[in-house]
Design an enzyme around this catalytic site. Structure first.
Site, PDB file in Angstrom:
ATOM      1  N   ARG A   1      21.161 -16.206  -2.176  1.00 48.82           N
ATOM      2  CA  ARG A   1      19.716 -16.381  -1.941  1.00 48.82           C
ATOM      3  C   ARG A   1      19.454 -16.649  -0.457  1.00 48.82           C
ATOM      4  O   ARG A   1      18.409 -16.286   0.063  1.00 48.82           O
ATOM      5  CB  ARG A   1      19.142 -17.508  -2.815  1.00 48.82           C
ATOM      6  CG  ARG A   1      17.670 -17.666  -2.603  1.00 48.82           C
ATOM      7  CD  ARG A   1      16.854 -18.445  -3.643  1.00 48.82           C
ATOM      8  NE  ARG A   1      17.544 -19.308  -4.543  1.00 48.82           N
ATOM      9  CZ  ARG A   1      17.982 -20.541  -4.264  1.00 48.82           C
ATOM     10  NH1 ARG A   1      17.806 -21.046  -3.048  1.00 48.82           N
ATOM     11  NH2 ARG A   1      18.610 -21.252  -5.168  1.00 48.82           N
TER      12      ARG A   1
ATOM     13  N   TYR B   1      -4.555  -6.384   7.985  1.00 54.94           N
ATOM     14  CA  TYR B   1      -4.037  -5.958   6.691  1.00 54.94           C
ATOM     15  C   TYR B   1      -4.652  -6.826   5.584  1.00 54.94           C
ATOM     16  O   TYR B   1      -4.539  -8.053   5.610  1.00 54.94           O
ATOM     17  CB  TYR B   1      -2.513  -6.061   6.715  1.00 54.94           C
ATOM     18  CG  TYR B   1      -1.874  -5.659   5.421  1.00 54.94           C
ATOM     19  CD1 TYR B   1      -1.872  -4.334   5.017  1.00 54.94           C
ATOM     20  CD2 TYR B   1      -1.293  -6.600   4.593  1.00 54.94           C
ATOM     21  CE1 TYR B   1      -1.296  -3.968   3.809  1.00 54.94           C
ATOM     22  CE2 TYR B   1      -0.716  -6.242   3.394  1.00 54.94           C
ATOM     23  CZ  TYR B   1      -0.722  -4.916   3.012  1.00 54.94           C
ATOM     24  OH  TYR B   1      -0.165  -4.569   1.817  1.00 54.94           O
TER      25      TYR B   1
ATOM     26  N   ASP C   1       2.073  -8.639  13.853  1.00 52.45           N
ATOM     27  CA  ASP C   1       2.368  -7.652  12.807  1.00 52.45           C
ATOM     28  C   ASP C   1       2.384  -6.295  13.500  1.00 52.45           C
ATOM     29  O   ASP C   1       1.348  -5.729  13.836  1.00 52.45           O
ATOM     30  CB  ASP C   1       1.299  -7.712  11.710  1.00 52.45           C
ATOM     31  CG  ASP C   1       1.571  -6.718  10.574  1.00 52.45           C
ATOM     32  OD1 ASP C   1       2.366  -5.777  10.777  1.00 52.45           O
ATOM     33  OD2 ASP C   1       0.972  -6.886   9.489  1.00 52.45           O
TER      34      ASP C   1
ATOM     35  N   LYS D   1       7.243   0.421   5.399  1.00 49.78           N
ATOM     36  CA  LYS D   1       6.497   1.495   6.049  1.00 49.78           C
ATOM     37  C   LYS D   1       7.426   2.286   6.981  1.00 49.78           C
ATOM     38  O   LYS D   1       8.352   2.895   6.512  1.00 49.78           O
ATOM     39  CB  LYS D   1       5.277   0.906   6.766  1.00 49.78           C
ATOM     40  CG  LYS D   1       4.500  -0.127   5.907  1.00 49.78           C
ATOM     41  CD  LYS D   1       3.837   0.465   4.692  1.00 49.78           C
ATOM     42  CE  LYS D   1       3.226  -0.542   3.733  1.00 49.78           C
ATOM     43  NZ  LYS D   1       2.365  -1.558   4.304  1.00 49.78           N
TER      44      LYS D   1
HETATM   45  C1  LIG Z   1       2.113  -2.870   4.060  1.00 49.27           C
HETATM   46  C2  LIG Z   1       1.756  -3.830   5.121  1.00 49.27           C
HETATM   47  C3  LIG Z   1       2.048  -5.195   4.987  1.00 49.27           C
HETATM   48  C4  LIG Z   1       2.669  -5.778   3.736  1.00 49.27           C
HETATM   49  O1  LIG Z   1       3.929  -5.238   3.463  1.00 49.27           O
HETATM   50  P1  LIG Z   1       4.503  -5.146   1.957  1.00 49.27           P
HETATM   51  O2  LIG Z   1       5.885  -4.631   2.132  1.00 49.27           O
HETATM   52  O3  LIG Z   1       3.595  -4.228   1.197  1.00 49.27           O
HETATM   53  O4  LIG Z   1       4.467  -6.528   1.383  1.00 49.27           O
HETATM   54  C5  LIG Z   1       1.708  -6.035   6.045  1.00 49.27           C
HETATM   55  N1  LIG Z   1       1.130  -5.565   7.155  1.00 49.27           N
HETATM   56  C6  LIG Z   1       0.836  -4.257   7.317  1.00 49.27           C
HETATM   57  C7  LIG Z   1       0.190  -3.795   8.578  1.00 49.27           C
HETATM   58  C8  LIG Z   1       1.145  -3.345   6.305  1.00 49.27           C
HETATM   59  O5  LIG Z   1       0.838  -2.057   6.467  1.00 49.27           O
END
Ligand SMILES: *Cc1c(COP(=O)(O)O)cnc(C)c1O
Length: 387
Positions: free
Chosen positions: A52, A104, A177, A202
């Site tokens: 974990r 987001y 982010d 992504k």
């Molecule tokens: C998809 C996304 C997230 C969240 O990621 P997950 O893997 O879906 O939890 C956060 N920030 C941005 C800009 C995203 O496109």
């Protein structure tokens, strides 16, 4: 030549060139053990106790991402949300944090509906305006400034360097982010950010077949150790196979992101000023509000994400999405296949997104196919709507 001095394309393509000691395998094995043998003298010299907390299958992917972002360390998480929320959960109740008005959606929801109950003081700010950020800072109280650039789904741009300076002057941490830019186009740590977050779901993975997240830190400090503790104790840990998949996906990261960015720019230019499109939102267009900052802090492209506002309003936008053939109607982004989404429908009540907006995630198909498909969809949608 040492891989740590190699160009990022080389680091990604070869996964830092790690070779498995026991087998000489070029492609790494997957370690699935949940637990590790304790030494006879009651020590854990391997440094591993229980999976974990971490897992040898994370090491290579984390090392690659650390190199690509020029950081000190990385942590993989079970999703982008697990990574992002770990940063906030490492803070203390009562701490004041700034987050963007445009960001987001799921994370915005979590901040407003969960983090606040947990005791964080969350304030949403226009992060495209450094003066607004400065004005929102509460000296001695603001611990974290969270930004996203380019930001979902309007692709507004935040000046990382300027925001880092404001945060640091107040003794706060800047977290970015950077999912949409990816390390190919922006390296926030080099611009003064303290923590970078990616939804590895992504671009980093890039094939729409994995949910994962990652954080990278500029310094291995007390905050970073608390974040490590959040992962180990709350258990938002990635699986072994998923870490292996991510490493494989990253081998083509540079090719994919550059191809998607080049196509997105062409698509943006094609539909900018188009009779059936009211507005194209893309930081690569010289007319975009954030273009000058984007041109300064992004290199090699402006990303694969753009939005179009369809002339004729919500009905025409929904009808356009209904009539595409090659673009796939789906949420998410950063895969090889292009996606189209009526974003207001996804976000629902309280969303600040215009109802005529379609969010486009450009993949690596031939750009002319993508343009032709959108053209015919816009034409048919306007015919159907009688426009
Ligand atoms: C998809 C996304 C997230 C969240 O990621 P997950 O893997 O879906 O939890 C956060 N920030 C941005 C800009 C995203 O496109």
């Amino acid at each position: 030549m040492d891989h740590t001095n190699a160009k990022p394309e080389t680091i990604a393509a070869q996964g830092l060139g790690w070779i498995d000691d026991k087998t000489r395998a070029i492609t790494p094995p997957i370690h699935v053990s949940s637990t590790y043998l304790r030494d006879e003298d009651n020590q854990y010299r391997s440094g591993r106790v229980y999976a974990r907390a971490d897992n040898p299958s994370f090491d290579q992917a984390e090392a690659v991402i650390t190199q690509l972002e020029q950081g000190a360390a990385s942590l993989l998480f079970a999703s982008g949300m697990a990574a992002a929320t770990a940063v906030f959960q490492a803070l203390a109740p009562g701490d004041h944090v700034l987050a963007p008005k445009v960001m987001y959606w799921s994370l915005r929801n979590w901040l407003l509906n969960f983090a606040t109950h947990w005791g964080l003081q969350v304030e949403l700010v226009d992060m495209t305006d450094p003066a607004a950020v400065q004005a929102a800072i509460r000296p001695g109280k603001t611990r974290l400034v969270w930004i996203e650039t380019p930001a979902n789904p309007l692709w507004t741009v935040t000046d990382i360097e300027a925001t880092a300076a404001i945060a640091h002057a107040a003794g706060a941490v800047l977290a970015v982010d950077s999912t949409v830019a990816s390390p190919v186009l922006t390296r926030p740590l080099e611009l003064g950010a303290d923590i970078v977050m990616h939804a590895a779901t992504k671009y980093l993975n890039g094939h729409s077949d994995l949910i994962a997240g990652v954080l990278v830190t500029r310094e291995d400090n007390a905050l970073w150790q608390r974040i490590r503790g959040v992962r180990a104790q709350l258990g938002g840990t990635l699986g072994s196979f998923e870490a292996w998949m991510l490493l494989r996906g990253m081998r083509t990261l540079y090719l994919r992101v550059r191809a998607a960015s080049a196509s997105a720019l062409q698509i943006a230019q094609h539909f900018d000023g188009h009779g059936r499109v009211a507005e194209v939102l893309y930081p690569g267009l010289p007319s975009a509000r954030g273009h000058a900052v984007a041109a300064r802090q992004m290199s090699g492209g402006f990303g694969g994400m753009l939005s179009i506002r369809v002339a004729g309003g919500e009905a025409a936008a929904v009808a356009t999405a209904a009539r595409v053939a090659l673009w796939k109607r789906a949420t998410s982004l950063g895969g090889t296949e292009s996606l189209i989404e009526h974003r207001a429908s996804v976000e629902g009540a309280g969303s600040p997104v215009p109802t005529d907006l379609l969010r486009l995630s450009v993949g690596i198909e031939h750009v002319q196919d993508l343009i032709d498909d959108l053209e015919q969809a816009l034409r048919q949608a306007h015919g159907a709507a009688g426009a």
